[in-house]
Enzyme design. Structure first.
Site, mmCIF file in Angstrom:
data_model
loop_
_atom_site.group_PDB
_atom_site.id
_atom_site.type_symbol
_atom_site.label_atom_id
_atom_site.label_comp_id
_atom_site.label_asym_id
_atom_site.label_seq_id
_atom_site.Cartn_x
_atom_site.Cartn_y
_atom_site.Cartn_z
ATOM 1 N N LYS A 309 42.347 67.607 69.486
ATOM 2 C CA LYS A 309 42.627 68.783 68.652
ATOM 3 C C LYS A 309 43.619 69.649 69.401
ATOM 4 C CE LYS A 309 40.669 72.831 66.409
ATOM 5 N NZ LYS A 309 39.450 73.539 66.003
ATOM 6 N N LYS A 362 43.792 66.043 65.051
ATOM 7 C CA LYS A 362 44.075 67.241 64.268
ATOM 8 C C LYS A 362 45.171 68.053 64.932
ATOM 9 C CE LYS A 362 41.636 71.427 62.917
ATOM 10 N NZ LYS A 362 40.366 72.125 62.972
HETATM 11 C C1 PBG Z 1 37.694 75.989 64.446
HETATM 12 C C2 PBG Z 1 38.403 75.202 63.409
HETATM 13 C C3 PBG Z 1 39.721 75.421 63.013
HETATM 14 C C4 PBG Z 1 40.003 74.531 62.024
HETATM 15 C C5 PBG Z 1 38.868 73.758 61.822
HETATM 16 N N1 PBG Z 1 37.889 74.189 62.695
HETATM 17 C C6 PBG Z 1 40.713 76.451 63.431
HETATM 18 C C7 PBG Z 1 40.917 76.718 64.840
HETATM 19 O O1 PBG Z 1 40.738 75.870 65.711
HETATM 20 O O2 PBG Z 1 41.316 77.847 65.124
HETATM 21 C C8 PBG Z 1 41.319 74.464 61.330
HETATM 22 C C9 PBG Z 1 41.388 73.690 60.088
HETATM 23 C C10 PBG Z 1 42.595 73.947 59.291
HETATM 24 O O3 PBG Z 1 43.563 74.619 59.703
HETATM 25 O O4 PBG Z 1 42.614 73.437 58.173
HETATM 26 N N2 PBG Z 1 36.647 75.419 65.085
#
Ligand code: PBG
Length: 441
Positions: A309, A362
């Site tokens: 991520k 991601k």
């Molecule tokens: C946070 C989380 C995020 C997303 C999913 N879980 C945002 C972040 O890490 O700040 C983002 C998903 C998206 O942008 O569609 N645990």
């Protein structure tokens, strides 16, 4: 002797009337659309059976030459009689060799290139393209992310056209029912937590009667076979908007956060979650969570780890949706540097050895190389998250008529599959599944 016969031909036509998407080019599966496959038999009774000087009249179709009513009747001749007729020179009629199509006036006359391989041959017709299509996509590959809140109404999310914070008791249940109608039977829940319940340690994350566990219980009650994924991270519950506990000096505390995440995962499992999905990027959380789940008897609950991520600006619209922007700083001490590729292997090895069941990458489309990297190096299922920013860009481009939203949506999802994703978390899940099923909104 009656000397005419015909071979009855049925024409097989695939008709896909409603989808604006070029299904021949892309879609492999159209699961709930039996009516799209039409077998139109063009058998009609011929009124023109007798053709002098020819033993048989064989027609490819009744439309050939336009003036014949259809295939001719069989005469009940044996194979031997048919063969004998041909040997005797009574060759049945067949359509003529088609003429060479004309080129436009002015087309240069050139010698053919001496190619023994012309890849365009396999792309010549819709049927050939469909036969050789390497990647397919179906609603079963989608996980539908849903935003939920305590309210009774569904609140539109400005930065994500078509997405809502759904009331957990009404809108959520209706949205899940719609998704299941078109074959999407997996959802992942993201809660908007009231500010008054947020704290520096995010304890609301493991309140057994909190918004997420309540919603899971309701959904499981209504749809027992629904696959429910949950997000494991503190950010919706943290008064700092970070995924972990923040120390006085701004450091995100790893092991203490993992302790909280384990309690959160167990609480979600207790409510009936099928797959808990740590998106926090703390070190060691998968192994700790596996142990915590097993200790409570949740051996059957899977872990989908956000393995790679990245600290991405594509998450902007999501943070607006949940009001979860970090109050200070950024997430770069725990989420990965977008410049890094090999580092994803380090995360992959950790997650594999700690017992992850699914590895997630991601964002999605800008990180296809990472999806392919994990696909080629791990036997585990791979998930891709087409995140909020990717979704909103396609929506915005479509609304401005700069791109064809529907086609770009399907292409982006297919590309994630081609890169190696088994499942895709996408806000397009419902829209794309409807498109695959031939429905149009
Ligand atoms: C946070 C989380 C995020 C997303 C999913 N879980 C945002 C972040 O890490 O700040 C983002 C998903 C998206 O942008 O569609 N645990």
């Amino acid at each position: 002797m009656l000397m005419a016969s015909a071979i009855a031909n049925a024409q097989f036509t695939i008709i896909n009337p409603s989808s604006s998407f070029d299904s021949h080019g892309y879609i492999g599966l159209r699961p709930t659309q039996p009516s799209n496959l039409k077998l139109s038999s063009n058998r009609t009774t011929s009124t023109n059976l007798l053709r002098p000087l020819h033993l048989f009249a064989v027609r490819a179709s009744d439309s050939h030459n336009g003036n014949h009513a259809g295939p001719l009747h069989k005469l009940g001749l044996s194979d031997a009689e048919c063969e004998a007729a041909v040997v005797a020179g009574n060759v049945p009629e067949a359509p003529p060799v088609p003429p060479k199509p004309a080129s436009p006036v002015g087309t240069p006359v050139v010698p053919s290139l001496p190619l023994n391989r012309r890849p365009r041959r396999n792309r010549r017709t819709p049927a050939l393209r469909e036969a050789f299509q390497e990647t397919t996509i179906s609603p079963a590959n989608f996980v539908y992310p849903l935003f939920i809140h305590e309210g009774e109404e569904d609140t539109p999310i400005g930065a994500m056209p078509g997405c809502y914070r759904l009331g957990w008791r009404h809108g959520l249940v209706q949205e899940v029912a719609k998704a299941r109608d078109v074959g999407v039977n997996s959802v992942v829940l993201f809660p908007k937590i009231p500010d008054a319940l947020k704290s520096p340690t995010g304890n609301e994350a493991y309140n057994d009667n909190g918004l997420v566990p309540r919603s899971i219980r309701l959904l499981k009650d209504k749809f027992p076979d629904l696959v429910i994924y949950t997000d494991v991270a503190l950010d919706p519950y943290s008064s700092d908007g970070h995924d972990g506990i923040v120390r006085e000096d701004g450091v995100i505390m790893n092991d203490e956060t993992v302790h909280q995440l384990c309690k959160q995962a167990v609480s979600q499992a207790r409510a009936g979650a099928d797959v808990v999905s740590p998106s926090d990027m703390m070190d060691g959380r998968v192994g700790a969570m596996r142990a915590a789940l097993d200790a409570e008897g949740f051996h059957h609950v899977s872990i989908m780890s956000y393995t790679a991520k990245y600290a991405s600006s594509f998450y902007g619209p999501f943070r607006e949706a949940l009001d979860s922007n970090p109050r200070f700083g950024d997430k770069k001490t725990y989420q990965m540097n977008p410049a890094n590729y090999r580092e994803a292997l380090t995360e992959m090895r950790e997650d594999e050895s700690e017992g992850a069941d699914i590895l997630l990458v991601k964002p999605g489309l800008p990180y296809l190389d990472i999806i392919r990297l994990l696909r080629d190096n791990s036997p585990l299922p791979i998930a891709a998250y087409q995140v909020s920013g990717e979704y909103s860009m396609i929506k915005a481009g479509g609304a401005l008529k700069m791109i064809d939203e529907e086609k770009v949506m399907m292409e982006s999802l297919l590309c994630l599959r081609r890169a190696g994703a088994d499942i895709i978390l996408t806000y397009f899940a419902l829209q794309a599944a409807r498109s695959l099923c031939g429905e149009k909104r």
